[in-house]
Design a protein around this motif. Sequence first.
Motif, PDB file in Angstrom:
ATOM      1  N   VAL A   7     -17.561 -14.114   7.998  1.00 25.56           N
ATOM      2  CA  VAL A   7     -16.604 -15.082   8.532  1.00 25.56           C
ATOM      3  C   VAL A   7     -16.541 -16.279   7.591  1.00 25.56           C
ATOM      4  O   VAL A   7     -17.515 -17.016   7.431  1.00 25.56           O
ATOM      5  CB  VAL A   7     -17.004 -15.532   9.945  1.00 25.56           C
ATOM      6  CG1 VAL A   7     -15.991 -16.541  10.489  1.00 25.56           C
ATOM      7  CG2 VAL A   7     -17.113 -14.326  10.875  1.00 25.56           C
ATOM      8  N   TYR A 215     -11.951 -15.174  13.763  1.00 27.45           N
ATOM      9  CA  TYR A 215     -13.027 -14.215  14.036  1.00 27.45           C
ATOM     10  C   TYR A 215     -13.126 -13.880  15.524  1.00 27.45           C
ATOM     11  O   TYR A 215     -13.328 -12.718  15.901  1.00 27.45           O
ATOM     12  CB  TYR A 215     -14.343 -14.799  13.513  1.00 27.45           C
ATOM     13  CG  TYR A 215     -15.587 -14.346  14.229  1.00 27.45           C
ATOM     14  CD1 TYR A 215     -16.121 -13.079  14.003  1.00 27.45           C
ATOM     15  CD2 TYR A 215     -16.241 -15.193  15.129  1.00 27.45           C
ATOM     16  CE1 TYR A 215     -17.270 -12.664  14.658  1.00 27.45           C
ATOM     17  CE2 TYR A 215     -17.392 -14.789  15.779  1.00 27.45           C
ATOM     18  CZ  TYR A 215     -17.898 -13.524  15.550  1.00 27.45           C
ATOM     19  OH  TYR A 215     -19.033 -13.112  16.200  1.00 27.45           O
ATOM     20  N   LYS A 219     -13.381  -9.901  16.775  1.00 29.04           N
ATOM     21  CA  LYS A 219     -14.772  -9.433  16.731  1.00 29.04           C
ATOM     22  C   LYS A 219     -15.009  -8.217  17.612  1.00 29.04           C
ATOM     23  O   LYS A 219     -15.840  -7.359  17.289  1.00 29.04           O
ATOM     24  CB  LYS A 219     -15.732 -10.559  17.094  1.00 29.04           C
ATOM     25  CG  LYS A 219     -15.585 -11.105  18.507  1.00 29.04           C
ATOM     26  CD  LYS A 219     -16.593 -12.218  18.756  1.00 29.04           C
ATOM     27  CE  LYS A 219     -16.466 -12.762  20.175  1.00 29.04           C
ATOM     28  NZ  LYS A 219     -17.444 -13.848  20.435  1.00 29.04           N
ATOM     29  N   LEU A 227     -23.590  -9.538  10.608  1.00 28.70           N
ATOM     30  CA  LEU A 227     -22.653 -10.640  10.535  1.00 28.70           C
ATOM     31  C   LEU A 227     -23.193 -11.732   9.622  1.00 28.70           C
ATOM     32  O   LEU A 227     -24.360 -12.112   9.718  1.00 28.70           O
ATOM     33  CB  LEU A 227     -22.431 -11.230  11.938  1.00 28.70           C
ATOM     34  CG  LEU A 227     -21.617 -12.522  12.029  1.00 28.70           C
ATOM     35  CD1 LEU A 227     -20.138 -12.242  11.750  1.00 28.70           C
ATOM     36  CD2 LEU A 227     -21.779 -13.171  13.407  1.00 28.70           C
ATOM     37  N   TYR A 229     -22.016 -15.581   8.933  1.00 29.03           N
ATOM     38  CA  TYR A 229     -21.109 -16.553   9.531  1.00 29.03           C
ATOM     39  C   TYR A 229     -21.208 -17.870   8.778  1.00 29.03           C
ATOM     40  O   TYR A 229     -22.298 -18.430   8.624  1.00 29.03           O
ATOM     41  CB  TYR A 229     -21.476 -16.755  11.001  1.00 29.03           C
ATOM     42  CG  TYR A 229     -20.563 -17.676  11.761  1.00 29.03           C
ATOM     43  CD1 TYR A 229     -19.349 -17.229  12.275  1.00 29.03           C
ATOM     44  CD2 TYR A 229     -20.914 -19.006  11.977  1.00 29.03           C
ATOM     45  CE1 TYR A 229     -18.503 -18.069  12.977  1.00 29.03           C
ATOM     46  CE2 TYR A 229     -20.076 -19.861  12.684  1.00 29.03           C
ATOM     47  CZ  TYR A 229     -18.873 -19.385  13.173  1.00 29.03           C
ATOM     48  OH  TYR A 229     -18.049 -20.227  13.869  1.00 29.03           O
ATOM     49  N   PHE A 236     -19.371 -21.421  17.194  1.00 27.61           N
ATOM     50  CA  PHE A 236     -19.800 -20.035  17.407  1.00 27.61           C
ATOM     51  C   PHE A 236     -20.347 -19.857  18.807  1.00 27.61           C
ATOM     52  O   PHE A 236     -20.119 -18.823  19.459  1.00 27.61           O
ATOM     53  CB  PHE A 236     -20.862 -19.653  16.359  1.00 27.61           C
ATOM     54  CG  PHE A 236     -21.330 -18.232  16.447  1.00 27.61           C
ATOM     55  CD1 PHE A 236     -20.670 -17.234  15.743  1.00 27.61           C
ATOM     56  CD2 PHE A 236     -22.422 -17.878  17.231  1.00 27.61           C
ATOM     57  CE1 PHE A 236     -21.099 -15.906  15.817  1.00 27.61           C
ATOM     58  CE2 PHE A 236     -22.853 -16.568  17.311  1.00 27.61           C
ATOM     59  CZ  PHE A 236     -22.188 -15.579  16.603  1.00 27.61           C
TER      60      PHE A 236
END
Length: 360
Positions: A7, A215, A219, A227, A229, A236
């Motif tokens: 991401v 994202y 997802k 992942l 990020y 998040f």
Amino acid sequence: MFDYLIVGCGFSGAVSARLLAEKGKKILIVDKRNHIGGNAYDYYDDNGILVHKYGPHIFHTNSKRVWEFLSRFTKWYLYQHKVLSYVDGRLVPMPINVDTVNQLYGTNYSNDTISEFFDKVREKDIEINNARDMVVTKVGSQLYKMFFEGYTKKQWGIMPEELEKEVTARIPIRTNRDDRYFTNVYQGLPLDGYTKMFENMLNHENIHIMLNTDYKFIKSEIQYKSLIYTGCADEFFDYKFGRLPYRSINFEFETLNQDYYQKVGTVNYPNDYDFTRITEFKHLTGQKCYNTTIVREYSCSDGEPYYPVPQSKNQKLYLEYKKQVENLENAYFLGRLGQYRYMNMDVVVDEAIKLVDKLK
């Protein structure tokens, strides 16, 4: 099935993507924006001048490993950044050096004697608890007010006494006439621009890119094993502990029908005007053309998150989110936003390399 969903397509995401792709991993990178490169994204404006959309990015590092890795994807324009500060109606070198002091005070100090000046003016026997203390123990209260107090207040929206000492600890004070802003071994800008460097880095059969993509919306539709990020940690986790504060910047670009606007790449304005600094891109890129583009920067609290605000209370809040990250399986947070700390570009690259080494 992708091995990694990444991401964010800035330095953290792109570097880790390339290294993992070269190990045979299948990568999907998603980014909310309509371009690659994160905040280092650059483009040619309507006048053909290469500009940095999110403010000036000058690459500098002492890490041979980082420099050699990026050099796989670009040649370099070997530029060394110069900054002047507009103080008391005159432009003087920044960081403060021998010439800065002599121009401001009409003195004649040399490299050998400038330490006498700093020893005379600096505040002694005080405990260094904040950003102000860090400066006045080096250069005293007068130079602090000239160069740092106003700039810091504009940049962060609060007084230096309210910021952690690390904010100003990274600002050098020179006891010589070196007027380069950075003194690292390796300095420069990608010869054809950062965006082109990122294009080359991401040009691999195992890397797939989705732009204009949030994202959170994809997802559950994408199958992936791990992942990486690089977005905001609090976002998040849906801000479950509260929002982490960031400073943002409004950029005001202007193209002028003249050869150059200012003598150096960047001029700081610590005490005058609402903006913090003006950067002229032709100095940075070495382009030759008959007009020039500048950008003024106005710091603000709302907008794209650029700078984590360095206060102890914010770090405590981030640690709550970090604990949540540590409880996740096969998820890794990188970058300024993911790790909620200010990092130069070379450190971001190095952190991504280290992560992939660890995953190996």
